[in-house]
Scaffold this motif. Sequence first.
Motif, PDB file in Angstrom:
ATOM      1  N   HIS A   1       4.675 -47.453   2.509  1.00 18.83           N
ATOM      2  CA  HIS A   1       4.226 -46.067   2.594  1.00 18.83           C
ATOM      3  C   HIS A   1       2.758 -46.056   3.004  1.00 18.83           C
ATOM      4  CE1 HIS A   1       4.422 -41.933   0.365  1.00 18.83           C
ATOM      5  NE2 HIS A   1       3.655 -41.885   1.417  1.00 18.83           N
ATOM      6  N   LEU A   2       2.414 -45.294   4.039  1.00 21.55           N
ATOM      7  CA  LEU A   2       1.039 -45.234   4.536  1.00 21.55           C
ATOM      8  C   LEU A   2       0.614 -43.791   4.712  1.00 21.55           C
ATOM      9  CD1 LEU A   2      -1.541 -46.482   5.881  1.00 21.55           C
ATOM     10  CD2 LEU A   2      -0.247 -46.499   8.027  1.00 21.55           C
ATOM     11  N   VAL A   3      -0.513 -43.432   4.105  1.00 23.65           N
ATOM     12  CA  VAL A   3      -1.146 -42.137   4.336  1.00 23.65           C
ATOM     13  C   VAL A   3      -2.467 -42.416   5.035  1.00 23.65           C
ATOM     14  CG1 VAL A   3      -2.162 -40.077   3.278  1.00 23.65           C
ATOM     15  CG2 VAL A   3      -0.040 -41.033   2.358  1.00 23.65           C
ATOM     16  N   LEU A   4      -2.652 -41.799   6.208  1.00 21.53           N
ATOM     17  CA  LEU A   4      -3.813 -42.093   7.054  1.00 21.53           C
ATOM     18  C   LEU A   4      -4.661 -40.852   7.287  1.00 21.53           C
ATOM     19  CD1 LEU A   4      -5.309 -44.129   8.915  1.00 21.53           C
ATOM     20  CD2 LEU A   4      -3.815 -43.318  10.758  1.00 21.53           C
ATOM     21  N   LEU A   5      -5.910 -40.930   6.816  1.00 25.67           N
ATOM     22  CA  LEU A   5      -6.909 -39.919   7.122  1.00 25.67           C
ATOM     23  C   LEU A   5      -7.964 -40.507   8.054  1.00 25.67           C
ATOM     24  CD1 LEU A   5      -5.748 -39.185   4.149  1.00 25.67           C
ATOM     25  CD2 LEU A   5      -7.739 -37.718   4.037  1.00 25.67           C
ATOM     26  N   GLY A   6      -8.044 -41.826   8.140  1.00 27.91           N
ATOM     27  CA  GLY A   6      -9.042 -42.535   8.939  1.00 27.91           C
ATOM     28  C   GLY A   6      -8.461 -43.094  10.219  1.00 27.91           C
ATOM     29  N   ASN A   7      -8.819 -44.357  10.529  1.00 28.35           N
ATOM     30  CA  ASN A   7      -8.449 -44.963  11.811  1.00 28.35           C
ATOM     31  C   ASN A   7      -7.789 -46.322  11.633  1.00 28.35           C
ATOM     32  OD1 ASN A   7      -9.889 -43.129  13.831  1.00 28.35           O
ATOM     33  ND2 ASN A   7     -11.508 -43.606  12.362  1.00 28.35           N
ATOM     34  N   ILE A   8      -6.811 -46.598  12.519  1.00 29.11           N
ATOM     35  CA  ILE A   8      -6.203 -47.921  12.626  1.00 29.11           C
ATOM     36  C   ILE A   8      -6.221 -48.306  14.094  1.00 29.11           C
ATOM     37  CG2 ILE A   8      -4.116 -49.315  12.408  1.00 29.11           C
ATOM     38  CD1 ILE A   8      -3.238 -47.479  10.116  1.00 29.11           C
ATOM     39  N   THR A   9      -6.734 -49.511  14.380  1.00 30.73           N
ATOM     40  CA  THR A   9      -6.687 -50.069  15.726  1.00 30.73           C
ATOM     41  C   THR A   9      -6.092 -51.463  15.602  1.00 30.73           C
ATOM     42  OG1 THR A   9      -8.638 -48.833  16.413  1.00 30.73           O
ATOM     43  CG2 THR A   9      -8.020 -50.728  17.754  1.00 30.73           C
ATOM     44  N   GLY A  10      -4.967 -51.687  16.285  1.00 28.20           N
ATOM     45  CA  GLY A  10      -4.309 -52.987  16.200  1.00 28.20           C
ATOM     46  C   GLY A  10      -3.161 -53.064  17.180  1.00 28.20           C
ATOM     47  N   ASP A  11      -2.313 -54.064  16.985  1.00 27.60           N
ATOM     48  CA  ASP A  11      -1.152 -54.233  17.851  1.00 27.60           C
ATOM     49  C   ASP A  11       0.076 -53.513  17.311  1.00 27.60           C
ATOM     50  OD1 ASP A  11      -2.511 -55.872  19.687  1.00 27.60           O
ATOM     51  OD2 ASP A  11      -2.152 -57.634  18.434  1.00 27.60           O
ATOM     52  N   SER A  12       0.230 -53.474  15.963  1.00 24.74           N
ATOM     53  CA  SER A  12       1.440 -52.862  15.408  1.00 24.74           C
ATOM     54  C   SER A  12       1.191 -52.243  14.039  1.00 24.74           C
ATOM     55  CB  SER A  12       2.566 -53.887  15.311  1.00 24.74           C
ATOM     56  OG  SER A  12       2.279 -54.849  14.328  1.00 24.74           O
ATOM     57  N   VAL A  13       1.853 -51.129  13.816  1.00 22.76           N
ATOM     58  CA  VAL A  13       1.944 -50.479  12.514  1.00 22.76           C
ATOM     59  C   VAL A  13       3.431 -50.341  12.243  1.00 22.76           C
ATOM     60  CG1 VAL A  13       1.510 -48.363  11.210  1.00 22.76           C
ATOM     61  CG2 VAL A  13      -0.245 -49.245  12.759  1.00 22.76           C
ATOM     62  N   ASN A  14       3.905 -50.943  11.147  1.00 21.21           N
ATOM     63  CA  ASN A  14       5.322 -50.932  10.807  1.00 21.21           C
ATOM     64  C   ASN A  14       5.439 -50.466   9.364  1.00 21.21           C
ATOM     65  OD1 ASN A  14       8.017 -51.374  10.343  1.00 21.21           O
ATOM     66  ND2 ASN A  14       7.990 -53.530  10.887  1.00 21.21           N
ATOM     67  N   VAL A  15       5.903 -49.218   9.173  1.00 20.94           N
ATOM     68  CA  VAL A  15       5.946 -48.645   7.832  1.00 20.94           C
ATOM     69  C   VAL A  15       7.245 -47.873   7.606  1.00 20.94           C
ATOM     70  CG1 VAL A  15       3.450 -48.500   7.553  1.00 20.94           C
ATOM     71  CG2 VAL A  15       4.661 -46.597   8.548  1.00 20.94           C
TER      72      VAL A  15
END
Length: 163
Positions: A82-96
Amino acid sequence: MMLFGEREDDFPEIDLLDNQSKKTEDMSKFETIIGARNAVTGNIEGASPICINGKLIGDINSTSYVYISKTGSVEGNVTADHLVLLGNITGDSVNVGKLVVTATGVINSDVEVAKLTVEEGGVLNGQTTVTGSYTAPAEDEEEECSAERPRHGSLPPGGGLCV
């Protein structure tokens, strides 16, 4: 408003969406917190809730809840239940399994998710695949603290994140 059906955890992402004036999280729920004025380089792996208020340069592999605040950023891949995002993610993959991107959230990565909510203003830059199902990452049974690892937000006294 129920976004994901029956609640299985103690993390009210619905509060983040229903109450625009309250975009904060109760920090007592988190065993791992990276403070707003801190930067950490390295990977985080575990099964207890994680809060990123500062900067993480590395990957997150969690079988629990990850909260990235407005001041939080991750330069790496994220795998979580479980992911709650208010900020930033920079990468190759997000798997949730469950992903909530708020109006201030930005993802610069390919995303694979079972259940997705994006507020107006939330940004997804990359290929997004909504699968409808999620398989949690396998836990290494050989780890010394694996017997005390909680699942889905259930925190035993003294139990917590294996780093």
